[in-house]
Design an enzyme around this catalytic site. Structure first.
Site, PDB file in Angstrom:
ATOM      1  CG  ASP A  53      -1.997   0.929   1.307  1.00 15.33           C
ATOM      2  OD1 ASP A  53      -2.413   1.376   0.220  1.00 15.33           O
ATOM      3  OD2 ASP A  53      -2.492   1.230   2.410  1.00 15.33           O
ATOM      4  CG  HIS A  54      -0.380   4.805   0.211  1.00 15.88           C
ATOM      5  ND1 HIS A  54      -0.850   5.768  -0.650  1.00 15.88           N
ATOM      6  CD2 HIS A  54      -1.457   4.403   0.929  1.00 15.88           C
ATOM      7  CE1 HIS A  54      -2.144   5.949  -0.457  1.00 15.88           C
ATOM      8  NE2 HIS A  54      -2.545   5.125   0.493  1.00 15.88           N
ATOM      9  CG  ASP A 108       0.830   7.515  -3.616  1.00 14.94           C
ATOM     10  OD1 ASP A 108       0.683   8.359  -4.536  1.00 14.94           O
ATOM     11  OD2 ASP A 108       0.298   7.632  -2.496  1.00 14.94           O
ATOM     12  N   GLY A 127      -8.975   5.663   1.084  1.00 15.66           N
ATOM     13  CA  GLY A 127      -9.672   6.518   2.046  1.00 15.66           C
ATOM     14  C   GLY A 127     -11.167   6.266   2.108  1.00 15.66           C
ATOM     15  CG  ASN A 158      -7.215   0.885  -0.560  1.00 16.02           C
ATOM     16  OD1 ASN A 158      -7.534  -0.050  -1.303  1.00 16.02           O
ATOM     17  ND2 ASN A 158      -6.056   1.499  -0.642  1.00 16.02           N
ATOM     18  CB  ILE A 159     -11.918  -0.404   4.492  1.00 19.03           C
ATOM     19  CG1 ILE A 159     -12.923   0.062   3.423  1.00 19.03           C
ATOM     20  CG2 ILE A 159     -12.486  -0.179   5.906  1.00 19.03           C
ATOM     21  CD1 ILE A 159     -14.211  -0.735   3.371  1.00 19.03           C
ATOM     22  CG  ASP A 160      -5.892   0.925   8.033  1.00 11.83           C
ATOM     23  OD1 ASP A 160      -6.194   0.135   8.953  1.00 11.83           O
ATOM     24  OD2 ASP A 160      -4.758   1.426   7.940  1.00 11.83           O
ATOM     25  CB  SER A 161      -9.959   4.803   9.419  1.00  9.70           C
ATOM     26  OG  SER A 161      -8.801   5.440   8.944  1.00  9.70           O
TER      27      SER A 161
HETATM   28  O1  G3H Z   1      -2.777   4.808   3.789  1.00  9.18           O
HETATM   29  C1  G3H Z   1      -3.193   4.766   4.925  1.00  9.18           C
HETATM   30  C2  G3H Z   1      -3.405   3.490   5.651  1.00  9.18           C
HETATM   31  O2  G3H Z   1      -4.505   3.621   6.504  1.00  9.18           O
HETATM   32  C3  G3H Z   1      -2.172   3.025   6.371  1.00  9.18           C
HETATM   33  O3  G3H Z   1      -1.821   3.861   7.416  1.00  9.18           O
HETATM   34  O4  G3H Z   1       0.707   4.016   7.430  1.00  9.18           O
HETATM   35  O5  G3H Z   1      -0.660   4.429   9.515  1.00  9.18           O
HETATM   36  O6  G3H Z   1      -0.419   2.129   8.556  1.00  9.18           O
HETATM   37  P1  G3H Z   1      -0.471   3.605   8.279  1.00  9.18           P
HETATM   38  P1  13P Z   2      -9.192   4.843   5.441  1.00 12.56           P
HETATM   39  O1  13P Z   2      -8.311   5.658   6.329  1.00 12.56           O
HETATM   40  O2  13P Z   2     -10.373   5.639   4.979  1.00 12.56           O
HETATM   41  O3  13P Z   2      -9.590   3.566   6.033  1.00 12.56           O
HETATM   42  O4  13P Z   2      -8.342   4.505   4.103  1.00 12.56           O
HETATM   43  C1  13P Z   2      -7.392   3.479   4.075  1.00 12.56           C
HETATM   44  C2  13P Z   2      -6.538   3.499   2.859  1.00 12.56           C
HETATM   45  O5  13P Z   2      -6.796   4.151   1.887  1.00 12.56           O
HETATM   46  C3  13P Z   2      -5.325   2.658   2.874  1.00 12.56           C
HETATM   47  O6  13P Z   2      -4.539   2.848   1.741  1.00 12.56           O
HETATM   48 ZN    ZN Z   3      -4.548   4.807   0.920  1.00 16.35          ZN
END
Ligand code: G3H
Ligand code: 13P
Ligand code: ZN
Length: 320
Positions: A93-94, A115, A223, A265-268
């Protein structure tokens, strides 16, 4: 050099083709530890969903890139043991450089994101093309990005969105050879995506313009957490402070996933679900000190959240 194929992982090509045709999106969930990975795999096995498990630079710093890649290999066997061998993509990711992407490809990742969205257009094209040339020699998928999301992304932050310009996408895709394109249409990273009192709306009109320029080409949304207010409420109830946390309404993501958006993409949201469950245990059982007694409920809450996402938001249930 070890190929992801030897680890039982898959790249995202066939998954994206099916998803675009079928009007759904593949979940892309971040993981940093065992409980998150267990929750992702359990949820996706139970809903028979393909999945992209992704490693951010924060995750690499926190948990170590090598360890995370071995965990992904373990996830393949774990899914089988749970009863269904879902397709699993291990994704960077990124990624912010050719060298990082190469090191992931060489150690068994099946997909990488380069990215270059913070670079000039020409620099973005150049670095993305270089990654694609190397990745495609190893049958690894590449995600590029055009446009800048507002908010904080690892060390880089932008105050305002720079929406993806539909007139650039065809040229970018042609020149770089990427397999999928992340776009900026109003989503942003983190739990504070919109100001209170404003209308939480993403620009589905820009998405439609982009799709006209590159019909059927796989689009990615970063996001995309929705910041469920019932979860925010539990966090606040048990002593947390999450004022004005607002995300992307789930119906808008469902609408996007019916189009060429094939990775969300879902993390938060996962972080919020775990935090709520842990706060509850600590508040109700102040004497608890066995990590399994609070990480276990956090893992269960995460699994339920991801099942809901697969079934009701992404439409990926039953697509494995
Ligand atoms: O791109 C954002 C993701 O939520 C990953 O965040 O670098 O804090 O693990 P992080
Ligand atoms: P959120 O912070 O909205 O979950 O996005 C996560 C994300 O884009 C990881 O690359
Ligand atoms: Zn992202």
């Amino acid at each position: 050099m070890i190929s992801y194929k030897e680890l039982g992982l898959v790249n995202s090509k066939a998954l994206f083709q099916k998803a675009v045709k079928g009007g759904y999106a593949i979940p892309a969930y971040n993981f940093n530890n065992m409980e998150q990975l267990q929750a992702i795999i359990q949820a996706c096995v139970e809903t028979r969903s393909p999945v992209i498990i992704q490693v951010s630079s924060g995750a690499r710093k926190y948990a170590n890139q090598t360890l995370l890649r071995y965990m992904a290999e373990g996830a393949v066997a774990y899914a089988k043991e749970l009863g269904y061998a879902i397709p699993i993509v291990l994704h960077l990711d990124h990624g912010d450089s050719f060298e990082l992407c190469k090191s992931c490809i060489d150690t068994g990742f099946s997909s990488v994101m380069i990215d270059g969205s913070h670079l000039s257009y020409e620099e973005n094209v150049a670095v993305t093309k270089k990654v694609v040339e190397y990745a495609h020699r190893h049958d690894v998928s590449v995600e590029g990005e055009l446009g800048v999301l507002a908010g904080v992304e690892d060390e880089v932050s932008a105050e305002h969105h720079t929406y993806t310009r539909p007139e650039e996408v065809e040229d970018f895709v042609k020149k770089t050879g990427v397999d999928s394109l992340a776009i900026s249409i109003g989503t942003s990273h983190g739990a504070f995506k919109f100001k209170p009192g404003t209308d939480p709306k993403i620009r589905l009109d820009i998405l439609a313009e982009i799709e006209k320029k590159i019909p059927g080409f796989p689009i990615v949304l970063h996001g995309s957490s929705s910041v469920p207010q019932d979860i925010v409420k539990i966090i606040t109830q048990y002593g947390g402070k999450m004022d004005a946390a607002i995300g992307i309404p789930e119906e808008q993501l469902r609408a996007a996933s019916r189009s060429a958006v094939c990775k969300i993409n879902i993390d938060s949201d996962g972080r919020l679900a775990m935090t709520a469950a842990i706060r509850k245990v600590f508040a109700e059982k102040p004497g608890e000190f066995d990590p399994r007694k609070y990480l276990g409920p956090a893992r269960d809450a995460l699994k339920e959240l991801y099942k809901h996402k697969n079934i009701d938001v992404l439409g990926s249930e039953g697509k494995a």
